[in-house]
Write an enzyme that holds these catalytic residues in place. Structure first.
Site, short mmCIF file in Angstrom:
data_model
loop_
_atom_site.label_atom_id
_atom_site.label_comp_id
_atom_site.label_asym_id
_atom_site.label_seq_id
_atom_site.Cartn_x
_atom_site.Cartn_y
_atom_site.Cartn_z
N ILE A 94 34.53 42.20 37.61
CA ILE A 94 33.61 41.96 36.48
C ILE A 94 32.48 41.01 36.90
O ILE A 94 31.32 41.20 36.54
CB ILE A 94 34.40 41.38 35.28
CG1 ILE A 94 35.45 42.38 34.79
CG2 ILE A 94 33.45 41.01 34.14
CD1 ILE A 94 36.47 41.81 33.80
N ASP A 150 35.85 27.35 46.99
CA ASP A 150 37.18 27.47 46.37
C ASP A 150 37.16 26.60 45.12
O ASP A 150 37.09 25.37 45.20
CB ASP A 150 38.27 26.99 47.35
CG ASP A 150 39.65 27.18 46.76
OD1 ASP A 150 39.77 27.46 45.54
OD2 ASP A 150 40.63 27.04 47.51
N LYS A 159 44.17 31.03 29.50
CA LYS A 159 43.06 31.74 28.85
C LYS A 159 42.93 31.33 27.38
O LYS A 159 41.83 31.30 26.83
CB LYS A 159 43.26 33.25 28.97
CG LYS A 159 43.12 33.77 30.41
CD LYS A 159 41.71 33.59 30.95
CE LYS A 159 41.49 34.30 32.27
NZ LYS A 159 40.11 34.18 32.78
N VAL A 198 40.37 46.24 32.46
CA VAL A 198 39.17 46.68 33.16
C VAL A 198 39.59 46.98 34.60
O VAL A 198 40.38 46.22 35.19
CB VAL A 198 38.09 45.58 33.12
CG1 VAL A 198 36.81 46.06 33.82
CG2 VAL A 198 37.79 45.16 31.69
N SER A 254 37.48 35.07 29.12
CA SER A 254 38.86 34.79 28.73
C SER A 254 39.70 36.01 29.06
O SER A 254 39.55 36.63 30.13
CB SER A 254 38.89 34.44 27.24
OG SER A 254 40.19 34.19 26.80
N ARG A 311 32.75 39.69 51.07
CA ARG A 311 32.58 40.39 49.79
C ARG A 311 31.38 39.83 49.01
O ARG A 311 30.62 40.55 48.37
CB ARG A 311 33.85 40.31 48.96
CG ARG A 311 35.07 40.95 49.62
CD ARG A 311 34.94 42.47 49.63
NE ARG A 311 34.92 42.97 48.27
CZ ARG A 311 35.98 43.35 47.58
NH1 ARG A 311 37.17 43.31 48.16
NH2 ARG A 311 35.88 43.79 46.35
N TYR A 360 49.26 32.43 32.67
CA TYR A 360 47.93 33.02 32.56
C TYR A 360 47.44 33.01 31.11
O TYR A 360 46.32 32.59 30.81
CB TYR A 360 47.99 34.46 33.09
CG TYR A 360 46.69 35.22 33.03
CD1 TYR A 360 45.63 34.91 33.88
CD2 TYR A 360 46.52 36.27 32.13
CE1 TYR A 360 44.45 35.63 33.83
CE2 TYR A 360 45.34 36.99 32.08
CZ TYR A 360 44.30 36.66 32.92
OH TYR A 360 43.12 37.37 32.87
N1 LIG Z 1 40.35 43.18 34.80
C1 LIG Z 1 40.85 42.94 33.63
O1 LIG Z 1 41.35 43.85 32.92
C2 LIG Z 1 40.87 41.55 33.08
C3 LIG Z 1 41.60 41.34 31.91
C4 LIG Z 1 41.59 40.08 31.35
C5 LIG Z 1 40.85 39.06 31.93
N2 LIG Z 1 40.17 39.28 33.08
C6 LIG Z 1 39.44 38.17 33.66
O2 LIG Z 1 38.22 38.61 34.20
C7 LIG Z 1 37.82 37.72 35.23
C8 LIG Z 1 37.39 38.52 36.44
O3 LIG Z 1 38.53 39.20 36.95
P1 LIG Z 1 38.45 40.67 37.54
O4 LIG Z 1 39.26 41.52 36.67
O5 LIG Z 1 37.05 41.04 37.82
O6 LIG Z 1 39.31 40.50 38.89
P2 LIG Z 1 38.89 40.23 40.40
O7 LIG Z 1 38.12 41.36 40.93
O8 LIG Z 1 40.16 39.83 41.07
O9 LIG Z 1 37.91 38.99 40.29
C9 LIG Z 1 38.35 37.66 40.30
C10 LIG Z 1 37.27 36.82 40.92
O10 LIG Z 1 37.67 35.44 40.87
C11 LIG Z 1 37.45 34.87 42.16
N3 LIG Z 1 38.36 33.76 42.40
C12 LIG Z 1 39.70 33.74 42.25
N4 LIG Z 1 40.19 32.55 42.64
C13 LIG Z 1 39.13 31.80 43.04
C14 LIG Z 1 38.99 30.51 43.58
N5 LIG Z 1 40.06 29.71 43.82
N6 LIG Z 1 37.75 30.06 43.89
C15 LIG Z 1 36.67 30.86 43.70
N7 LIG Z 1 36.74 32.10 43.19
C16 LIG Z 1 37.96 32.57 42.88
C17 LIG Z 1 37.71 36.03 43.12
O11 LIG Z 1 37.02 35.81 44.35
P3 LIG Z 1 37.68 35.36 45.73
O12 LIG Z 1 39.05 35.96 45.80
O13 LIG Z 1 36.72 35.90 46.74
O14 LIG Z 1 37.68 33.87 45.69
C18 LIG Z 1 37.04 37.17 42.38
O15 LIG Z 1 35.66 37.20 42.64
C19 LIG Z 1 39.01 36.79 35.48
O16 LIG Z 1 38.81 35.55 34.84
C20 LIG Z 1 40.16 37.52 34.83
O17 LIG Z 1 41.20 36.66 34.41
C21 LIG Z 1 40.16 40.51 33.65
#
Ligand SMILES: NC(=O)c1ccc[n+]([C@@H]2O[C@H](COP(=O)([O-])OP(=O)(O)OC[C@H]3O[C@@H](n4cnc5c(N)ncnc54)[C@H](OP(=O)(O)O)[C@@H]3O)[C@@H](O)[C@H]2O)c1
Length: 262
Positions: free
Chosen positions: A18, A63, A159, A188, A141, A42, A155
Site C-alpha cells: 500500500i 528502521d 492498530k 489488500v 490502521s 525495493r 497487532y
Molecule cells: N494488506 C492488508 O490487507 C492490510 C490490512 C490491514 C492493515 N494493513 C496495513 O497496511 C500497512 C501497509 O502494509 P502492506 O499490506 O502494504 O504490507 P507490506 O507490503 O508488508 O508493507 C509494509 C511496509 O512496512 C515497512 N516496514 C515494516 N517494518 C518496518 C521497519 N521496522 N522500519 C521501516 N519500515 C518497515 C516494510 O518495508 P521494509 O520491510 O522494507 O522495511 C513495507 O514497506 C501496514 O501498516 C499494515 O498493517 C494492511
C-alpha cells in the site's frame, strides 16, 4: 483528478504494498515524495517509479524501530524539502501469533512499529504543519483495530491504539487546517500475508488490489473524510460488531472452529 502539485509527502513503509502504491500515486499527481523503509533495493525500485513523475523525490533507508533513526528521518525530510504537507504513517508489521505463543518482546516490537513510531514521527513533523496552518496526516490502521481477528491480539491492539490516537488528534487539530485520514485496510493483496515468522491467516476473504485501496484513499482525501475502509464493505462489518461485540466474537469463534474442520 485532485492535483497535489508541489506538495511535500512523506510515506513510511513505501518499499512494497500500500505504501508503494500511495507513494507512486502522489508522485503521479504532482507531489514531491519522500519514501522510507528498510529494504534498499525495493525502495530504489519505488523511487524510480516516483521520479518518473516527480524527479525531486527522495528515499531514506530507515528502521522505524530505532527512535534515533526516526528523529533523523524527520530532520532529513524537512531539511531536504523545507517542511512537509502530507505525512503517511503506513509502515506496519503483523506478527500474527496465537495468544498462547505471544511474548512481551513481540508485543513491544509490534507496538513500536505500528503505534509509537508513527506517533513519534507525527509529533516531530506536526510543528511544520501548525506553522503553515495546513497539512494532512494519513494513518494506516487496520480492520483488525475494530474486528479483533484470531491470532492478532498484539497487532489489533497496536492498530486500535493508532486509531484512537488519530481520532483524538483530529479533534485536537480541528481548527488548525490540518486534516486527519484513517485508512482501515481489510484484505489488500500485499506481502503482509506471506511474511515469514507469522501464523497463516485464518479468515479467507478475497483480497482487493493495492490500486483499489489507493483509489479509496484519494477519494477519502477529496471528500475530507476522517476514515475510509478498503474494501469499503468492511465499514458495515465494523458497525455490526460495535452493536453487539459478544455476538460478533462468538460468531468469529464459530467461524474459526468451522475453518479448522476444513
Ligand atoms: N494488506 C492488508 O490487507 C492490510 C490490512 C490491514 C492493515 N494493513 C496495513 O497496511 C500497512 C501497509 O502494509 P502492506 O499490506 O502494504 O504490507 P507490506 O507490503 O508488508 O508493507 C509494509 C511496509 O512496512 C515497512 N516496514 C515494516 N517494518 C518496518 C521497519 N521496522 N522500519 C521501516 N519500515 C518497515 C516494510 O518495508 P521494509 O520491510 O522494507 O522495511 C513495507 O514497506 C501496514 O501498516 C499494515 O498493517 C494492511
Amino acid at each position: 483528478m485532485e492535483n497535489f502539485e508541489g506538495k511535500r509527502v512523506l510515506v513510511t513503509g513505501a518499499s512494497s504494498g500500500i505504501g508503494a502504491g500511495l507513494a507512486v500515486e502522489f508522485a503521479r499527481r504532482g507531489a514531491v515524495v519522500g519514501i522510507c523503509a528498510r529494504r534498499q533495493d525495493r525502495l530504489e525500485d519505488v523511487l524510480h517509479q516516483c521520479q518518473a513523475f516527480s524527479p525531486e523525490s527522495q528515499m531514506w533507508v530507515v528502521d522505524l524501530a530505532d527512535e534515533t533513526a526516526v528523529d533523523k528521518l524527520a530532520v532529513d525530510f524537512s531539511n531536504t524539502f523545507g517542511g512537509i504537507d502530507i505525512l503517511v504513517n503506513n509502515a506496519g508489521i503483523p506478527k500474527r501469533r496465537h495468544l498462547t505463543r505471544l511474548d512481551n518482546k513481540t508485543v513491544d516490537n509490534v507496538m513500536r512499529i505500528n503505534y509509537s513510531s508513527p506517533v513519534q514521527l507525527t509529533l516531530l513533523l506536526l510543528p511544520h504543519m501548525l506553522a503553515q496552518n495546513s497539512g494532512t496526516i494519513i494513518n494506516v490502521s487496520s480492520v483488525a483495530a475494530t474486528l479483533s481477528p484470531p491470532g492478532e491480539a498484539a497487532y489489533s491492539a497496536s492498530k486500535a491504539a493508532m486509531t484512537v490516537f488519530s481520532e483524538s488528534m483530529a479533534l485536537d487539530l480541528w481548527d488548525t487546517g490540518i486534516n486527519v485520514l484513517i485508512l482501515y485496510p481489510g484484505v489488500v493483496d500485499t506481502e503482509l500475508f506471506t511474511l515469514p515468522d507469522n501464523d497463516p491467516m485464518v479468515a479467507d476473504v478475497e483480497a482487493i488490489p493495492v490500486a483499489d485501496a489507493v483509489a479509496i484513499v484519494f477519494d477519502g482525501l477529496a471528500q475530507g473524510a476522517l476514515q475510509v475502509y478498503a474494501p469499503t464493505w468492511f465499514a458495515d462489518i465494523a458497525v455490526s460488531k460495535a452493536k453487539d461485540p459478544q455476538a460478533f466474537i462468538a460468531g468469529s469463534a464459530e467461524y474459526i472452529t468451522g475453518r479448522q474442520g476444513d
